[in-house]
Design a protein around this motif. Structure first.
Motif, PDB file in Angstrom:
ATOM      1  N   SER A  15       0.811  -1.212   0.000  1.00  0.00           N
ATOM      2  CA  SER A  15       0.000   0.000   0.000  1.00  0.00           C
ATOM      3  C   SER A  15       0.848   1.267   0.000  1.00  0.00           C
ATOM      4  CB  SER A  15      -0.905   0.022   1.228  1.00  0.00           C
ATOM      5  OG  SER A  15      -1.743  -1.103   1.190  1.00  0.00           O
ATOM      6  N   LYS A  16       2.025   1.188   0.578  1.00  0.00           N
ATOM      7  CA  LYS A  16       2.921   2.349   0.573  1.00  0.00           C
ATOM      8  C   LYS A  16       4.368   1.875   0.637  1.00  0.00           C
ATOM      9  CE  LYS A  16       1.204   3.924   4.727  1.00  0.00           C
ATOM     10  NZ  LYS A  16       1.194   4.781   5.921  1.00  0.00           N
ATOM     11  N   PRO A  17       5.303   2.717   0.170  1.00  0.00           N
ATOM     12  CA  PRO A  17       6.704   2.299   0.230  1.00  0.00           C
ATOM     13  C   PRO A  17       7.211   2.233   1.661  1.00  0.00           C
ATOM     14  CG  PRO A  17       6.514   4.528  -0.665  1.00  0.00           C
ATOM     15  CD  PRO A  17       5.124   4.008  -0.496  1.00  0.00           C
ATOM     16  N   VAL A  18       8.167   1.365   1.884  1.00  0.00           N
ATOM     17  CA  VAL A  18       8.744   1.168   3.220  1.00  0.00           C
ATOM     18  C   VAL A  18      10.245   1.456   3.139  1.00  0.00           C
ATOM     19  CG1 VAL A  18       9.154  -0.512   5.069  1.00  0.00           C
ATOM     20  CG2 VAL A  18       6.991  -0.550   3.797  1.00  0.00           C
ATOM     21  N   GLU A 245       7.463   6.680   4.383  1.00  0.00           N
ATOM     22  CA  GLU A 245       8.313   7.717   3.791  1.00  0.00           C
ATOM     23  C   GLU A 245       8.420   8.969   4.665  1.00  0.00           C
ATOM     24  OE1 GLU A 245       8.627   8.093  -0.573  1.00  0.00           O
ATOM     25  OE2 GLU A 245       7.598   9.987  -0.219  1.00  0.00           O
ATOM     26  N   LYS A 246       7.259   9.448   5.089  1.00  0.00           N
ATOM     27  CA  LYS A 246       7.236  10.695   5.858  1.00  0.00           C
ATOM     28  C   LYS A 246       8.053  10.550   7.146  1.00  0.00           C
ATOM     29  CE  LYS A 246       3.827  13.786   8.018  1.00  0.00           C
ATOM     30  NZ  LYS A 246       4.042  13.423   9.421  1.00  0.00           N
ATOM     31  N   MET A 251      13.274  11.024  10.562  1.00  0.00           N
ATOM     32  CA  MET A 251      14.266  10.402  11.431  1.00  0.00           C
ATOM     33  C   MET A 251      15.680  10.531  10.877  1.00  0.00           C
ATOM     34  SD  MET A 251      12.087   6.979  12.295  1.00  0.00           S
ATOM     35  CE  MET A 251      13.030   6.316  13.622  1.00  0.00           C
ATOM     36  N   THR A 252      15.807  10.554   9.550  1.00  0.00           N
ATOM     37  CA  THR A 252      17.128  10.576   8.930  1.00  0.00           C
ATOM     38  C   THR A 252      17.033  11.213   7.549  1.00  0.00           C
ATOM     39  OG1 THR A 252      18.932   9.193   8.082  1.00  0.00           O
ATOM     40  CG2 THR A 252      16.769   8.207   8.095  1.00  0.00           C
ATOM     41  N   ASP A 253      18.169  11.692   7.055  1.00  0.00           N
ATOM     42  CA  ASP A 253      18.181  12.292   5.706  1.00  0.00           C
ATOM     43  C   ASP A 253      18.301  11.237   4.620  1.00  0.00           C
ATOM     44  OD1 ASP A 253      18.126  14.743   6.858  1.00  0.00           O
ATOM     45  OD2 ASP A 253      20.321  14.959   6.884  1.00  0.00           O
ATOM     46  N   ASN A 254      18.640  10.039   5.013  1.00  0.00           N
ATOM     47  CA  ASN A 254      19.084   9.100   3.998  1.00  0.00           C
ATOM     48  C   ASN A 254      18.512   7.694   4.192  1.00  0.00           C
ATOM     49  OD1 ASN A 254      20.531   8.336   1.782  1.00  0.00           O
ATOM     50  ND2 ASN A 254      22.489   8.152   2.847  1.00  0.00           N
ATOM     51  N   PRO A 255      17.188   7.547   4.228  1.00  0.00           N
ATOM     52  CA  PRO A 255      16.651   6.177   4.370  1.00  0.00           C
ATOM     53  C   PRO A 255      16.724   5.429   3.040  1.00  0.00           C
ATOM     54  CG  PRO A 255      14.842   7.721   4.120  1.00  0.00           C
ATOM     55  CD  PRO A 255      16.105   8.545   4.074  1.00  0.00           C
ATOM     56  N   LEU A 256      16.659   4.131   3.103  1.00  0.00           N
ATOM     57  CA  LEU A 256      16.736   3.306   1.885  1.00  0.00           C
ATOM     58  C   LEU A 256      15.411   2.587   1.663  1.00  0.00           C
ATOM     59  CD1 LEU A 256      20.212   1.601   2.494  1.00  0.00           C
ATOM     60  CD2 LEU A 256      19.728   3.717   1.248  1.00  0.00           C
ATOM     61  N   LEU A 257      15.006   2.505   0.410  1.00  0.00           N
ATOM     62  CA  LEU A 257      13.799   1.721   0.108  1.00  0.00           C
ATOM     63  C   LEU A 257      14.067   0.249   0.388  1.00  0.00           C
ATOM     64  CD1 LEU A 257      12.712   3.510  -3.125  1.00  0.00           C
ATOM     65  CD2 LEU A 257      11.162   3.000  -1.221  1.00  0.00           C
TER      66      LEU A 257
END
Lengths: 474, 196
Positions: A15-18, A245-246, A251-257
């Motif tokens: 339903s949404k990206p993680v 995503e939000k 929490m961080t500038d650089n999360p990964l899909l």
């Protein structure tokens, strides 16, 4: 199930990206008498918090539900150990659940946390895994592990899981390895590589500077496998934080899909019926028509030589992330090298090489950080952590450790997390004089495979830098 | 503490009737380091579980009668109707209807061969097999699955013809009552208590 329905082959649509926000791990060792499991879990959590410059309290404020991977309750003689950990982490009264899928427990724990975030149940979820395999001596440990085979049809036969596994190794060795000395040496190269990479990892339990001859001269466990071909028994913990995503960008500038999928196959290898090979995007329908001619005895699929669960996990994950050819589309992998031979079987199951040709991934030098034949970067480095052979196999923590290791490369922070003198000292380990930076330069995408025993459960977790998503993703 | 009068179980009117001891308590011991610092304790435990074979009971009962039972899907509407299974599957994995029992003893005596094998010196706690153990995975003509077992005579190889042997004297009523030997092995070569 021999044939698959259209519904069963559906590429998962979330339903949404993680996103993967952070991760951390404890020291890993064969025994850690000075620490309770709760202390190891807190070590892992503190590292995850520090990685994104948050206090533990700040990180906990984001967590909404918790997924705990711990395979072997009977080792610790504690049912509902998850509740103990949850309390010690101070995460009550949040919902939590224990997950156990044998050697794939770590990967399955991420799978559950992933679905919790993707569904909208939680904005942020904790996936924490651990294992404590030092609470019984090795003989009893072997018996306990053998309890993960069928208790009536397999366990009474020797109470030794390696034996149930090794019959698969024997078949692969004879059919696809053709009992060649050169193939035996290729297997040994995997152990040399992984033990060697473990030398650069302060968390790793079994760093060794060894040669192919050392592997070939180590004690026989079950022909053709020697002691140095086999994974470790370990104690330790690791965790990741997943978020939508939000929240991830808060929490961080650089999360990964992150994408995680799962496959399965029968607990008893005995029950695996003959079937057509399900194809991955980089394979063609006629590719395996002559497999039995090229490799006599290799025409039964998956028989005792392939892991259908790994193939299905890869099929789903590749569809979700848009991967067509893993060797081209990924920059590194962490594979479940329970044994050198099963590592090679996995190369084929996940499409790094076609069935029958797994050995060429090693023999080409593609699996190394630096290709030993060309001196150039390896095409798809594997198990730079040291893997299960060099780093650890603290079962519930393993699949999570692999994901953290892959992520640190994509974040460009592998060196920072492995070079730190203070960490080496804290773990009471000596940093080698020839410590080498194994950061995969420019890594954008990677994958971790988490695998249970003879292949009852397998998960595939793909990490993608958001600026480098592939076309055609599901 | 001794472990005399170990527990036994009967079923009467569909209920377990137990007698004797199902657990034995032993004292703990401290675990200390070389400086005498307390790090933990030992936790000894000795327990007996009560385990139901359920629908697989005929298989384990009949090993002691020198019979190897499998099952077959008997549902003509099933896509895999007629598939034969050993290990004994109570239900067809496809249609989930109850399978029909089939006696595979003759088939095993005529048409069994080693699909793969493994020889190992290593075992876990509670092992009772003689070492090294020679695991064999046995395939049968016309059977969908490949049965795991152990070879009691000779050295295994892929493709080797084998025949089943059964512990008919003092059976354990476990999978241990079934073993395999190379085709042509004579009765006097078999382990104590086993027959062809």
């Amino acid at each position: 199930m021999i044939k698959f329905s259209k519904q069963q082959l559906k590429i998962p649509q979330m339903s949404k990206p993680v996103y993967l926000v952070t991760g951390g791990m404890s020291k890993f060792d064969r025994a850690i008498p000075e620490k309770r499991t709760e202390e190891l879990v807190i070590d892992a959590f503190l590292e995850a918090a520090e990685f994104i410059k948050k206090s533990p309290e700040e990180l906990k404020e984001y967590i909404h539900s918790c997924y705990y991977g711990h395979f072997a309750d009977h080792f610790g003689d504690q049912l509902l150990g998850e509740a103990v950990i949850h309390d010690r982490l101070g995460l009550d009264p949040l919902g939590n659940v224990g997950i156990k899928t044998g050697g794939a427990t770590g990967g399955s724990t991420i799978w559950e946390a992933y679905k919790a975030v993707a569904s909208g149940y939680s904005d942020t979820a904790l996936a924490m895994g651990w294992e404590r395999m030092d609470e019984v001596p090795t003989d009893e440990g072997n018996h306990y592990i053998a309890s993960a085979a069928d208790k009536d049809w397999e366990t009474p036969l020797g109470h030794i899981y390696t034996g149930y596994y090794a019959v698969m190794a024997q078949k692969y060795w004879q059919v696809f390895g053709k009992e060649e000395e050169s193939f035996r040496r290729t297997l040994a190269e995997i152990a040399v590589k992984n033990k060697g990479y473990a030398r650069m990892n302060p968390h790793a339990q079994s760093p060794m500077n060894i040669t192919v001859e050392d592997v070939l001269n180590s004690p026989t466990v079950a022909h053709p496998l020697r002691a140095l071909d086999c994974c470790l028994m370990s104690v330790g913990a690791s965790c990741v934080i997943l978020a939508d995503e939000k929240t991830a960008y808060e929490m961080t500038d650089n999360p990964l899909l992150l994408y995680t999928s799962a496959g399965s196959h029968t607990l008893r290898v005995a029950d695996r019926r003959d079937m057509d090979i399900p194809l991955l995007p980089n394979e063609s329908p006629d590719q395996y028509k002559d497999l039995g001619l090229r490799f006599p005895g290799g025409d039964r699929y998956p028989g005792f030589t392939g892991f259908l669960a790994a193939r299905m996990a890869a099929y789903y994950a590749y569809g979700m992330a848009g991967i067509v050819d893993p060797t081209e589309d990924l920059d590194l992998v962490e594979l479940h090298d329970a044994f050198t031979i099963s590592d090679i079987q996995t190369y084929e199951d996940i499409g790094i090489r076609p069935y029958g040709e797994g050995r060429t991934y090693v023999e080409s030098g593609d699996c190394y950080h630096t290709n030993p034949f060309t001196g150039q970067p390896g095409k798809l480095p594997a198990n730079l952590s040291g893997g299960l052979i060099g780093c650890m196999h603290a079962v519930g923590a393993t699949g999570i450790m692999q994901v953290i290791e892959v992520a640190q490369h994509i974040w460009g922070r592998w060196s920072e997390m492995h070079a730190d003198e203070a960490k080496w000292k804290r773990f009471n380990r000596e940093k080698p004089d020839d410590w080498t930076d194994l950061q995969v330069k420019g890594a954008k995408r990677g994958m971790a495979i988490s695998h249970a025993g003879v292949g009852s459960h397998v998960t595939a977790t793909v990490l993608v830098h958001p600026d480098h998503q592939l076309k055609g993703r599901g | 503490m001794s472990t005399q009068n170990r527990g036994t179980v009967k079923v009467e009117n569909g209920r377990y009737r137990v007698s004797g001891n199902f657990h034995y308590a032993f004292p703990n011991d401290p675990i200390r380091d070389e400086n005498g610092k307390l790090l933990g304790i030992t936790n000894p435990a000795d327990m007996t579980h009560i385990h139901a074979y359920g629908g697989e009971a005929p298989f384990f009962e009949n090993l002691s009668n020198a019979k190897l039972l499998g099952t077959k899907c008997a549902n003509p509407k099933c896509e895999t109707y007629g598939s034969v299974y050993i290990p004994y599957r109570i239900h067809c994995p496809d249609c989930l209807m109850r399978n029909e029992e089939v006696d595979l003893t003759d088939l095993a005596r005529k048409g069994a061969s080693v699909h793969t094998f493994m020889i190992t010196e290593r075992t876990g706690a509670f092992n009772t097999l003689e070492k090294p153990i020679r695991f064999v995975n046995v395939e049968f003509e016309g059977v969908s699955t490949i049965l795991m077992g152990y070879l009691s005579v000779g050295e295994p190889s892929i493709g080797m013809k084998v025949v089943p042997i059964f512990q008919t004297k003092n059976p354990t009523f476990t999978i241990m009552d079934l073993s395999w030997v190379p085709a042509g092995t004579s009765a006097d070569e078999l382990p104590e208590g086993f027959s062809l």
